[in-house]
Design an enzyme around this catalytic site. Structure first.
Site, short mmCIF file in Angstrom:
data_model
loop_
_atom_site.label_atom_id
_atom_site.label_comp_id
_atom_site.label_asym_id
_atom_site.label_seq_id
_atom_site.Cartn_x
_atom_site.Cartn_y
_atom_site.Cartn_z
N ASP A 1 26.45 24.61 19.02
CA ASP A 1 24.71 24.59 18.18
C ASP A 1 23.91 23.54 19.54
O ASP A 1 22.03 23.94 19.10
CB ASP A 1 25.06 23.21 16.36
N ASP B 1 35.29 23.41 16.88
CA ASP B 1 35.09 22.87 15.63
C ASP B 1 34.64 23.74 14.57
O ASP B 1 34.95 23.39 13.38
CB ASP B 1 33.63 21.80 16.21
N GLN C 1 43.94 20.46 22.92
CA GLN C 1 43.06 21.01 21.29
C GLN C 1 42.14 22.18 21.69
O GLN C 1 42.51 23.17 21.69
CB GLN C 1 42.99 20.49 20.36
O1 F6P Z 1 32.69 20.21 20.11
C1 F6P Z 1 33.73 20.56 20.99
C2 F6P Z 1 34.86 18.96 21.12
O2 F6P Z 1 35.43 19.02 21.75
C3 F6P Z 1 34.35 18.24 19.58
O3 F6P Z 1 35.89 18.44 18.76
C4 F6P Z 1 34.52 17.15 19.95
O4 F6P Z 1 33.91 15.51 19.68
C5 F6P Z 1 34.08 16.87 21.46
O5 F6P Z 1 33.98 17.88 21.62
C6 F6P Z 1 34.93 16.25 23.00
O6 F6P Z 1 33.43 16.57 24.03
P1 F6P Z 1 34.09 16.34 26.21
O7 F6P Z 1 34.98 17.46 25.95
O8 F6P Z 1 32.85 15.60 26.11
O9 F6P Z 1 34.69 14.94 25.22
#
Ligand code: F6P
Length: 364
Positions: free
Chosen positions: A117, A141, A288
């Protein structure tokens, strides 16, 4: 008519991005003889000196099973609010005019933005400012509207499910409560679907603020029925009825993106304190998002890539490709980003889990 199209991958990476890149390049090149250029590191690649490269059949050879994105990405480079430091003070500056100018200088006819988004909101604004844009919905997500599912999500659910299967045997051997924290931001899709597939006993999601007393009772009841271990899945955005989500870094400390994390440790500590049972916390984190995409995400990503090129051919800008039922179609980008796609607390997915005896954080 010969055309040049540009593509970029924005936001956090996810499995299947390379499948979409390959889908775009192959369908644009083989069927149409168009030129494709890849912008590097999301919209960051259009700030300052543009960073881009030609994408040919050769550049996408062998990338279908590869995780990540060959183009690089950034989940902090918002050109509409770009941090610029002057005299030790950071100001947020709107660089959209520069980005539109840089895009025009590339000589491309249209831009395909793959993102969640955040990226698609930027895409919508840049479309209004003059970049002909098509969106492709990406995120583990699964929190985007306008599509039944985003690519990347299926792989993430598979990874978490495998982890839960593995944690069962060690939890059972040691008679422990394992609390597994998973990603998903403010949507509980990953926790709910992988928790169901991986036979979790308790699933905590942001859409249902949880009651710790009820969680402990569910674990106690299992014990009384002879199961001396329990598996609790906690979405990173879950929070107790009388509390708040656990934030590691606020938006202001992390270039406009809140970083969640820590709810697993909170829940495990509370269970230990209230029940005197041994607990362990497993934070699955970026595992994940990493590694090879599932067959589903490879196919969906490839179909999305082909569809995005078709939309450009038809001049249908401001649209996002979408899966509806078994059909790939398209919707207005607005439809996807105006609100988040979250789990319905009283929907079938939750209710049928509760009917199977899974505890969703509330007494029923
Ligand atoms: O939006 C994808 C996501 O993996 C979320 O599930 C998680 O909160 C976030 O990105 C983690 O982001 P970063 O890679 O900045 O740690």
């Amino acid at each position: 008519m010969s055309r040049t199209i540009a593509i970029l991958t924005g936001g956090g990476d996810c499995p299947g991005l390379n499948a979409v890149i390959r889908g775009v390049v192959r369908s644009a090149t083989l069927a149409r003889d168009w030129r494709v250029i890849g912008i590097e590191d999301g919209f960051d690649g259009l700030v300052g000196e543009p960073r881009w490269r030609e994408l040919t059949l050769e550049s996408v050879r062998g990338i279908l099973p590869r995780g990540g994105t060959i183009l690089g990405t950034s989940n902090r480079g918002n050109p509409l609010a770009y941090p610029v430091e002057e005299n030790g003070v950071t100001r947020m500056v709107d660089l959209s005019t520069e980005v539109v100018g840089n895009f025009r200088d590339l000589g491309a006819d249209a831009l395909i933005a793959f993102g969640g988004d955040g990226t698609l909101k930027i895409a919508r604004t840049l479309q209004e400012k003059g970049i002909p844009m098509v969106g492709v919905p990406k995120t583990i997500d699964n929190d985007l509207r306008g599509t039944d599912v985003t690519f990347g999500y299926n792989t993430a659910v598979g990874i978490v499910t495998e982890a839960l299967d593995r944690l069962h045997s060690t939890a059972e051997s040691h008679h422990r409560v394992m609390v597994v924290e998973v990603m998903g931001r403010d949507a509980g899709w990953i926790a709910l679907e992988s928790g169901r597939a991986g036979s979790a006993d308790v699933i905590l999601i942001p859409e249902i603020p949880f009651d710790l007393n009820a969680v402990c009772s569910a674990i106690q009841q299992r014990k009384e029925r002879g199961s001396r271990f329990s598996i609790v899945v906690a979405a990173e955005g879950a929070f107790p009825m009388d509390g708040q989500k656990v934030v590691q870094l606020a938006e202001s400390e992390n270039r406009g993106v809140e970083r969640l994390g820590g709810i697993g440790a909170f829940v495990a500590d509370e269970i230990t304190r209230r029940m005197q049972v041994e607990t362990r916390v497993v934070v699955l984190g970026h595992v994940q998002r990493g590694g090879t995409p599932s067959p589903f995400d490879r196919i969906l990503g490839s179909r999305f890539g082909v569809k995005a090129v078709e939309l450009i051919e038809q001049g249908r800008y401001g649209r996002m490709v979408s899966l509806q039922g078994r059909r790939v179609c398209d919707v207005d980008i607005d439809e996807a980003v105006d609100s988040l796609n979250r789990v319905e607390p009283d929907g079938d997915l939750v209710k049928s889990a509760e009917a199977l005896g899974i505890m969703l954080g509330r007494a029923i």
